[in-house]
Design an enzyme around this catalytic site. Structure first.
Site, PDB file in Angstrom:
ATOM      1  CB  CYS A 164       4.407  30.520  65.381  1.00  0.00           C
ATOM      2  SG  CYS A 164       2.732  31.009  65.806  1.00  0.00           S
ATOM      3  N   GLY A 166       1.595  30.876  60.700  1.00  0.00           N
ATOM      4  CA  GLY A 166       0.904  31.676  59.705  1.00  0.00           C
ATOM      5  C   GLY A 166      -0.467  32.132  60.156  1.00  0.00           C
ATOM      6  CD  GLU A 167      -2.208  35.007  61.828  1.00  0.00           C
ATOM      7  OE1 GLU A 167      -3.297  34.472  62.122  1.00  0.00           O
ATOM      8  OE2 GLU A 167      -1.390  35.407  62.676  1.00  0.00           O
ATOM      9  CB  SER A 179       3.984  43.999  53.020  1.00  0.00           C
ATOM     10  OG  SER A 179       4.811  44.046  51.886  1.00  0.00           O
ATOM     11  N   GLY A 180       2.894  45.649  50.562  1.00  0.00           N
ATOM     12  CA  GLY A 180       2.451  45.680  49.171  1.00  0.00           C
ATOM     13  C   GLY A 180       3.162  44.706  48.262  1.00  0.00           C
TER      14      GLY A 180
END
Length: 631
Positions: free
Chosen positions: A2, A76-77, A363-364
């Site tokens: 968000c 975020g998460e 992603s890495g």
């Protein structure tokens, strides 16, 4: 994922301007196109733009507790939210939603600001506690999610997920910060905690702010740091097994979503490792996305295809013209500050591609910092071995003199650029590393800036950013020290900024399993000689992955998202470069030496010098000035 914004009256008495808050919120519409809400009460306003990922039906924000005296906005998460939810239910908390947002709200109610020590995730949030008359803000451990803020002269405190959100407020000055300009031309970005503007700041990774009614000063506090405390020695095989198990757990924890989820796959070690771990735990085909270039010199797509074939992913690849320079003005608008990492262009394109197929992508990013994967680590340690053999009293006069006398050879491979090497050897570890990573070395910045601008800097130099972090470093091991510096500067200021803005421009959430803070903590305890082993970067990481990836994927030379800057600036962008470097907008700032600017441009175009990296920085700075003036 968000965008969040807020206005807080530190005097505690004034009503918040709803229209101003609304403008702040809508400036970040791209971060959350699904929903947008505002919350206002006396002295406080919060706004939220939502990209729905978890609990699509009932995860709206701003969110309040049942009593209505604690209000929160969150970007975020929280990956361990299910375990935290169970713990909070056992403590008597009732839940109205299935979201990680409500878990975070109740975690604050249960444990106060100590809740930060229980969170695994990427986050930036603000919590208003009416009973305590306190605004509490925090940013995640490694800085995956951004947070900008400013305390205005009238006592209003504003915050937001992007710089553009707080810059919409009419009370915030648009005066440039001279020190930030010096930092930008040294690093290619403006390092935390500063922004390019006076009075506007970034909350640094692993930091929090507690602001009470009546406070007149903002004092960020650090709540976490990377330990770099050496663990007891163990057999290599045991470390390899633990590394793989930890990596699998981190990846699995970040695969929770109620929307389509996939991964970036560049063909490099880190993204390939993430895809391999996803495939171990996912009964369905992993969705992968990669960008290739139409020039073999810059293309890595065959390695991405190899990994995609091995793990039977649903692979989406797009070939991009190597002369894809049409995004320059777009990037100027996207980053809100001057930003000189040219790999922002392919990063923007891979996010654009991914969003056509998924809403969340893994992603890495982060593997190079934790396991010493960058080539510059090898160069720095080679230089350090020479430093260790030459007394400090001799290094500066001997190598300093050689550095001044040796001709500059930008065209040559790094090992033959003796001028740069001699200049680095004349310095200590921190200053030598700064010299190696600077996009525009001290000697070029000294010629670039005008005398009046140098006086305005009052002796400030960008190296002070490194010195400040080095003074707080928990380690004095040379390799660990420069890794620590990268975690504090390059990672949040460049890598994570680049990915956040590029992904959010397309309403795409990007997660970074290798930057799970518990994984980073563990990796920091490993001996430096198994990270950079026998001159091989990421040695232990690659050895651990041998059962999952081919030798070619693991041990080929690292490329990264590179683009042909030197050729662009001599060819199709030649006139754009001339116009930007000598534009009235740039020169009227009074910061630059027009004669040296002209000299750099013409020498580069003629091919007698390679000034591509410094000139790209100049081009992006002029783009920032132009876009900012139009905003």
């Amino acid at each position: 994922m968000c965008g969040i914004v807020g206005i807080f009256d530190t005097q505690g008495t004034r009503e918040i301007d709803r229209a101003a808050l609304g403008r702040m919120n809508e400036s970040q519409h791209h971060r959350g196109p699904d929903e947008g809400e505002l919350y206002l009460e006396t002295a406080l306003g919060m706004g939220h733009r939502r990209l729905s990922v978890i609990d699509l039906a009932s995860g709206q924000q701003p969110i309040r507790n049942a009593q209505g005296d604690v209000v929160m906005v969150f970007n975020g998460e929280i990956y361990n939210y299910r375990a935290l939810r169970d713990e909070l239910v056992a403590l008597g908390f009732a839940f109205r939603t299935k979201s990680d947002t409500e878990v975070l709200l109740h975690a604050y109610q249960a444990w106060g600001q100590d809740c930060l020590h229980r969170l695994r995730g990427m986050f930036a949030f603000a919590i208003w506690d009416r009973k305590k008359q306190t605004l509490f803000l925090a940013r995640d451990h490694l800085g995956v999610k951004p947070m900008f803020y400013a305390l205005l002269p009238n006592g209003l405190f504003v915050f937001g997920s992007e710089l553009k959100s707080i810059m919409t407020h009419p009370e915030l000055s648009r005066k440039l910060n001279p020190r930030a300009v010096e930092d930008y031309f040294a690093f290619g970005y403006v390092p935390e905690p500063h922004t390019i503007f006076h009075g506007a700041y970034k909350l640094a990774p692993g930091h929090r702010i507690t602001l009470r009614v009546g406070d007149t000063v903002v004092k960020p506090q650090q709540y976490w740091d990377i330990p770099f405390q050496r663990a007891p020695q163990r057999p290599m095989q045991e470390i390899e097994q633990e590394l793989t198990a930890r990596l699998q757990e981190c990846v699995q924890s970040q695969m929770v979503a109620d929307v389509p989820l996939g991964a970036f796959l560049s063909g490099g070690v880190d993204s390939s490792a993430v895809v391999a771990m996803m495939a171990q735990q996912n009964p369905d085909s992993v969705v992968t996305c990669s960008i290739g270039f139409d020039d073999p010199e810059y293309d890595e797509s065959k390695y991405a295809n190899e990994v995609a074939t091995r793990y039977r992913t649903t692979h989406h690849a797009q070939v991009v013209d190597k002369d894809d320079y049409g995004l320059i003005d777009t990037l100027g608008r996207l980053y809100d500050e001057p930003f000189a990492d040219s790999s922002a262009i392919p990063t923007y394109r891979v996010c654009q591609l991914a969003r056509k197929h998924v809403t969340v992508s893994l992603s890495g990013d982060g593997g190079d910092e934790s396991f010493a994967g960058y080539r510059r680590y090898r160069f720095a340690m080679a230089e350090q071995r020479v430093r260790d053999k030459v007394p400090a009293g001799l290094r500066k006069p001997v190598f300093g003199t050689l550095g001044r006398l040796y001709p500059k050879a930008d065209w040559a491979p790094r090992m033959f650029r003796a001028k740069t090497t001699f200049e680095a050897l004349a310095r200590d570890t921190v200053e030598g590393y700064f010299h190696g990573v600077s996009r525009m070395p001290d000697r070029i910045r000294a010629q670039l800036f005008s005398d009046s601008f140098k006086r305005e800097l009052q002796g400030y130099e960008a190296i002070q950013v490194f010195h400040a972090h080095a003074a707080n470093s928990p380690t004095d091991d040379p390799l660990s020290l420069i890794q620590y510096l990268d975690f504090k500067t390059w990672l949040p200021g460049d890598i994570l900024t680049k990915v956040d803005r590029a992904s959010m421009a397309h309403s795409l959430e990007v997660r970074v399993p290798l930057l799970d803070h518990t994984f980073v903590e563990w990796a920091s305890t490993l001996p430096p000689d198994i990270k950079l082993g026998g001159g091989e970067g990421k040695y232990i990481f690659k050895k651990s992955l041998e059962p999952f990836l081919s030798h070619d994927v693991l041990y080929r030379a690292k490329k990264g998202f590179s683009i042909p800057l030197a050729a662009w600036l001599r060819g199709p962008l030649r006139e754009k470069l001339r116009a930007a470097a000598l534009s009235p907008l740039l020169l009227d700032t009074g910061m630059f030496n027009e004669r040296f600017l002209r000299e750099m441009v013409e020498q580069h175009i003629a091919g007698s010098k390679d000034y591509s990296t410094p000139l790209w920085s100049v081009l992006m700075f002029e783009t920032f000035l132009r876009v900012s003036a139009d905003a």
